[in-house]
Each structure stands twice: as C-alpha cells, then as structure tokens.
Design an enzyme around this catalytic site. Structure first.
Site, PDB file in Angstrom:
ATOM      1  N   LYS A 243       0.708  -1.137  -0.060  1.00  0.00           N
ATOM      2  CA  LYS A 243      -0.131  -0.113  -0.175  1.00  0.00           C
ATOM      3  C   LYS A 243       0.829   1.275   0.006  1.00  0.00           C
ATOM      4  CE  LYS A 243      -3.283   2.548   2.932  1.00  0.00           C
ATOM      5  NZ  LYS A 243      -4.033   2.376   4.377  1.00  0.00           N
ATOM      6  N   ASP A 248      -3.274  10.362   3.789  1.00  0.00           N
ATOM      7  CA  ASP A 248      -4.543   9.958   3.855  1.00  0.00           C
ATOM      8  C   ASP A 248      -5.271  10.771   4.519  1.00  0.00           C
ATOM      9  OD1 ASP A 248      -6.762   8.608   3.775  1.00  0.00           O
ATOM     10  OD2 ASP A 248      -6.332   6.884   5.105  1.00  0.00           O
ATOM     11  N   LYS A 255     -11.174  12.108   8.064  1.00  0.00           N
ATOM     12  CA  LYS A 255     -10.627  11.884   9.337  1.00  0.00           C
ATOM     13  C   LYS A 255     -10.696  13.134  10.339  1.00  0.00           C
ATOM     14  CE  LYS A 255      -7.118   8.544   7.876  1.00  0.00           C
ATOM     15  NZ  LYS A 255      -7.629   7.183   8.470  1.00  0.00           N
ATOM     16  N   ASP A 266       1.237   6.085   5.924  1.00  0.00           N
ATOM     17  CA  ASP A 266       0.360   5.189   5.422  1.00  0.00           C
ATOM     18  C   ASP A 266       0.753   4.590   4.207  1.00  0.00           C
ATOM     19  OD1 ASP A 266      -2.060   4.064   5.998  1.00  0.00           O
ATOM     20  OD2 ASP A 266      -3.209   5.445   4.649  1.00  0.00           O
ATOM     21  N   ASP A 325     -12.577   6.601   3.200  1.00  0.00           N
ATOM     22  CA  ASP A 325     -11.531   6.378   4.197  1.00  0.00           C
ATOM     23  C   ASP A 325     -11.069   4.945   4.263  1.00  0.00           C
ATOM     24  OD1 ASP A 325      -9.466   7.033   5.969  1.00  0.00           O
ATOM     25  OD2 ASP A 325     -10.527   6.843   7.584  1.00  0.00           O
ATOM     26  N   GLU A 327      -9.611   3.283   1.835  1.00  0.00           N
ATOM     27  CA  GLU A 327      -8.945   3.369   0.371  1.00  0.00           C
ATOM     28  C   GLU A 327      -7.921   2.533   0.302  1.00  0.00           C
ATOM     29  OE1 GLU A 327      -5.939   4.656   2.908  1.00  0.00           O
ATOM     30  OE2 GLU A 327      -7.979   5.138   3.231  1.00  0.00           O
ATOM     31  N   ARG A 329      -7.681  -0.632   0.695  1.00  0.00           N
ATOM     32  CA  ARG A 329      -7.983  -1.874   0.224  1.00  0.00           C
ATOM     33  C   ARG A 329      -8.138  -1.531  -1.496  1.00  0.00           C
ATOM     34  NH1 ARG A 329     -12.539  -2.796   4.258  1.00  0.00           N
ATOM     35  NH2 ARG A 329     -10.997  -1.792   5.432  1.00  0.00           N
TER      36      ARG A 329
END
Length: 497
Positions: A243, A248, A255, A266, A325, A327, A329
């Site tokens: 990833k 993010d 968030k 992230d 959020d 995201e 996956r």
C-alpha cells in the site's frame, strides 16, 4: 560489554589478560543492581587508559530478542556519548555461554544500524554521531559468519531506506516523489527493472481503484513495479504488493485531525516491499521477485471519489464505495489483480497499514497475518521469527463474507467489524486462485518510542520478514512432518500423535 543473567561476565573479561579489571566491573554491577536483565545499563569510566568508558548492558539469556535489545541499548548510549567526544563503539557479542554464531552476528549488525537510525529535518546542525561501530565475535573468520554480517548490513541499510521513505513528510512525499525514489535507488542494480505507470497508463490498464483514490489530489497517482530476476532464478515469481498512500485525509469521509497526524506513514507497506526487493538484489539471491506499489494521495476536493460510487478494478471486479477512508484496499485490489493478470505472479503477499481494528486486536508491535494456504502462512511466520518481526495468524472466516455484499456491485468496501478480517476478505478475490497472504501492519509500522532496534517513527516493519522468506526460496507448500513409525504395545498397534 554484555552482562548475562545473574551478572555473568563473558570469559574474555574474567580470564588472564582481560582488558579491564574483572573485580572493578563486578563491583560496579553490584553497586548499580545490574544483574544482566535485558536493557539494564551500567556506565563505568576507566581512568588512565582506553577505552575510557565501558558500558555494561544486560543481555539476559542471550536469545536473539535479548541480543537485539543489548545492541540497541548499547548503540543508543554510545550515540549519546558521541555528543561528548566518543567516536567508536566496540560491540562484543560472545557471552559466557558460547561464541556468537551467524544468526547472532546478523541480528547484531542489523540492530546496530537500525538502533542508531535517526530522521531529522531541522535548521540546527545534527549532533555528532559515532564514526564506527565494530562488532566483535570470536568466530568472525568463519565464512558463514562473514556472510551473515554482510546480509545484516544490507538488510539494515534497506530497512533504513524504508524508514526514510515512511518518515519523509507528505509536503515532499507525493506519488511522483515516491516513484522517483524507487527509480533512483533500484533501477541501477543488476537484474532489476523499474516501471512507473502514470495516469494515462493507469486509465488504459483499468486501475479504477488507484484512480478513484488519487482523483481528489493535485498530485496524480502512480503505480511502481520493481522487478528483480537473477539469471539462475527458477519459474517461481512471488509478487509483493505494498500500500502506497502517501497521505490519507480519509477523503470525503474525512478523518478527525488527531487521526491524520501520522498519515504520512500510510505508505509503509509500499516502503517495505520496495526495501525487500532492494535487499534481495544487493544480496544477489537466486530468485525472481517483483514489488508493486500503488501510490496515491487520498485528498479532499471536487474531484474526490464519493460514498455510493461504484469503482471498476483491474480485471473488471467492481466495488461499491461506502467509506472513502477505506482507501487502502481499493488500491491494493488493483495491485493484486495486476500482479496476477499481467506480471505472471505465482504467489502473492501484500503488506499494508490497513485497519485500526488490527491495532485493537494485536497492539502496536504485532502484525496480523491472513493467508489462503497453511504452507505460505507457516513460511511467513517462520521468516518473521528469524527477522524479529512478530506476526499472528488471523482467521479468514467465511461467516463474515456476507458482510461484503452489495446490491449494485460485486462487493462493498466497508463491511464493518471484525474490521481486519473483513478487509482481508475484501482483498481475497483479487488474488484469484494463487496462494496469497496479507500482512496488516497498522500497529508495528510506526513506533511511539525506541525499543531494541526499533526507533520512534517509521519502522520499516515487514521488509526483513519478506527478505527472510525470499532467502528461504519463497516457500508456499507445507513442510512435511516426519512421523515416528507405529509401535506395537501389548499386542495392539499404536501410532504416536
């Protein structure tokens, strides 16, 4: 110097010709209560000779975790002394029980490099640092020990690179920057090729998840593919998918501020898989391996993807977006499908800071491991044990699969709790029938404080596990268990176990 359990000193400190008076050392340990418990420290100045300072550090029973703690504590203490003039740390490994072997030397070299790691971006000059760390072992002339030291150095430097990528702030680190770093470091290595897919190639390739997540940012997404193939590699081709969310915000499902503060990390999964390929190439492992890093910034704007959107991934599978959020996956789905359909993968392993649920389940030091095959799961757990990166296998429970159902798409991206398991179940179809494992490193990818070779900030977690797995040949099949022959007991047949 290492102090074993019960304040035991190594033989070279107690025999004839010892470099420091053993009675002085024993008295200092007794006065400070240092009984050899891992992490305990006694500073002993030595007047009128060199070394001027001995740092006695507990090594406990000298297990590999104890050894990493010993090295980490010693290096950090020595770096503090470097601010007052120290320049060289001599780090003996042999303890009272036995000389250090190849595994101990490798772990020590890795820990020495990683415990001394620091990431700084300040206006003030950096404080003085140690010039050299000399690892001393009685069997240093053994070719296996020499090779282990080399492997430890390569591994430590690769993980330090991963930490640099993770710790770089996101006003510098956008998807294009991450791709450039991969090209700059990897493209010049023998037998390595690096391909970067830009927005046009992503649209042509059907990377709907990557384009959706990255669509709200002024910095367009990228997908980095770094491949290493040794001339003697066989037909197996493991592909590591990481990833690469460079920041993010949560997107439209934004968030809170407190949840965003660490989101420069992230992309830790992407950093880990790139570092694993880097180390495999520098060690010239006889394998073929690729890393795929879908890189995007999940931002908020008029072009952000929205809840209720339906996104089509590589290969055609569709996802209904319930939460922007979720995201990670979305981009991993494209990466896994691309590896399976276009890169000739024979086994897939993905690494991601994917769910807060995994931190709740396992804390901040252990990664969750999901796998479709027992052999792959066992191999990765073994590799993680050697690497000193704790993992715990989690269930891919079919009873939760119906939570992914959607009336308008093949699945939804926010099926709810148990969050770690449902996220893994979401990813599973994109691996097809290939053996697949998923490492959720949301907890151990970043650290809040120093511990052994781990330092505050990005940790590079996962890179060492993947490298150890590759060194073992990237095994997938279960290891056969040899059973003892049946024995006769009182005229009847009995079989153990």
């Amino acid at each position: 110097m290492p102090v074993g359990s019960g304040a035991t000193l190594p033989g070279w400190l107690t025999g004839a010709g010892a470099p420091v008076d053993a009675d002085l050392l024993a008295g200092a340990l007794a006065d400070t209560g240092n009984t050899g418990r891992p992490g305990t420290v006694t500073n002993i100045p030595i007047a009128g000779r060199r070394p001027r300072s001995v740092v006695a550090v507990g090594v406990g029973d000298a297990t590999l975790p104890d050894l990493r703690s010993y090295v980490g504590v010693a290096v950090r203490r020595a770096q503090t002394l470097a601010e007052h003039g120290a320049r060289r740390l001599v780090l003996p490994l042999d303890d009272a029980a036995a000389p250090a072997g190849a595994e101990e030397v490798r772990a020590a070299v890795e820990a020495a490099l990683l415990a001394g790691y620091r990431f700084r971006d300040t206006s003030r000059p950096h404080p003085p640092r140690l010039v050299t760390v000399t690892v001393v072992a009685a069997d240093a002339g053994d070719p296996a020990v020499t090779a282990a030291a080399r492997a430890g150095e390569v591994t430590g430097r690769a993980v330090a690179w991963a930490r640099d990528l993770v710790n770089t702030p996101s006003n510098t680190k956008d998807p294009a920057w991450l791709a450039e770093q991969a090209v700059d470091r990897l493209a010049g290595l023998p037998h390595v090729t690096v391909t970067v897919l830009g927005p046009d190639e992503l649209r042509a390739g059907g990377f709907g998840g990557v384009l959706a997540v990255g669509g709200g940012s002024a910095s367009p997404p990228r997908v980095v593919v770094a491949s290493y193939r040794h001339p003697s590699a066989g037909s197996a081709h493991p592909v590591l998918v990481g990833k690469g969310i460079t920041f993010d915000t949560g997107g439209i499902s934004i968030k809170p501020t407190s949840g965003m503060r660490e989101m420069k990390t992230d992309m830790a999964g992407g950093a880990a898989v790139l570092a694993a390929v880097d180390a495999a190439a520098r060690l010239e492992l006889p394998v073929a391996v690729s890393a795929v890093v879908p890189a995007a910034e999940n931002a908020v704007s008029g072009s952000s993807y929205r809840p209720a959107d339906v996104v089509r991934h590589v290969g055609g599978r569709t996802t209904e977006v319930l939460n922007t959020d979720a995201e990670g996956r979305m981009v991993l789905a494209d990466g896994l499908a691309h590896a399976r359909l276009s890169l000739g993968a024979t086994v897939l392993v993905d690494v991601a800071t994917l769910t807060g649920a995994m931190k709740v389940a396992l804390g901040t030091r252990t990664a969750g491991l999901f796998s479709t095959t027992d052999g792959l799961a066992d191999a990765l757990r073994t590799a993680a044990g050697h690497a000193g990166e704790p993992v715990w296998r989690m269930p891919l429970a079919e009873e939760h699969a119906d939570l992914l159902e959607s009336t308008v798409a093949d699945a939804n991206n926010a099926p709810g709790n148990p969050g770690g398991s449902t996220a893994a179940l979401f990813l599973r179809p994109f691996a097809g029938d290939l053996p697949w494992a998923h490492l959720d490193v949301a907890g151990p990818a970043r650290a809040g404080s120093d511990d052994a070779e781990v330092v505050k900030g990005g940790t590079g977690f996962g890179a060492r596990t993947l490298l150890r797995w590759l060194e073992a040949g990237a095994p997938v099949d279960p290891v056969p268990v040899e059973r003892e022959p049946a024995v006769a007991v009182a005229g009847r047949r009995a079989s153990p176990g």
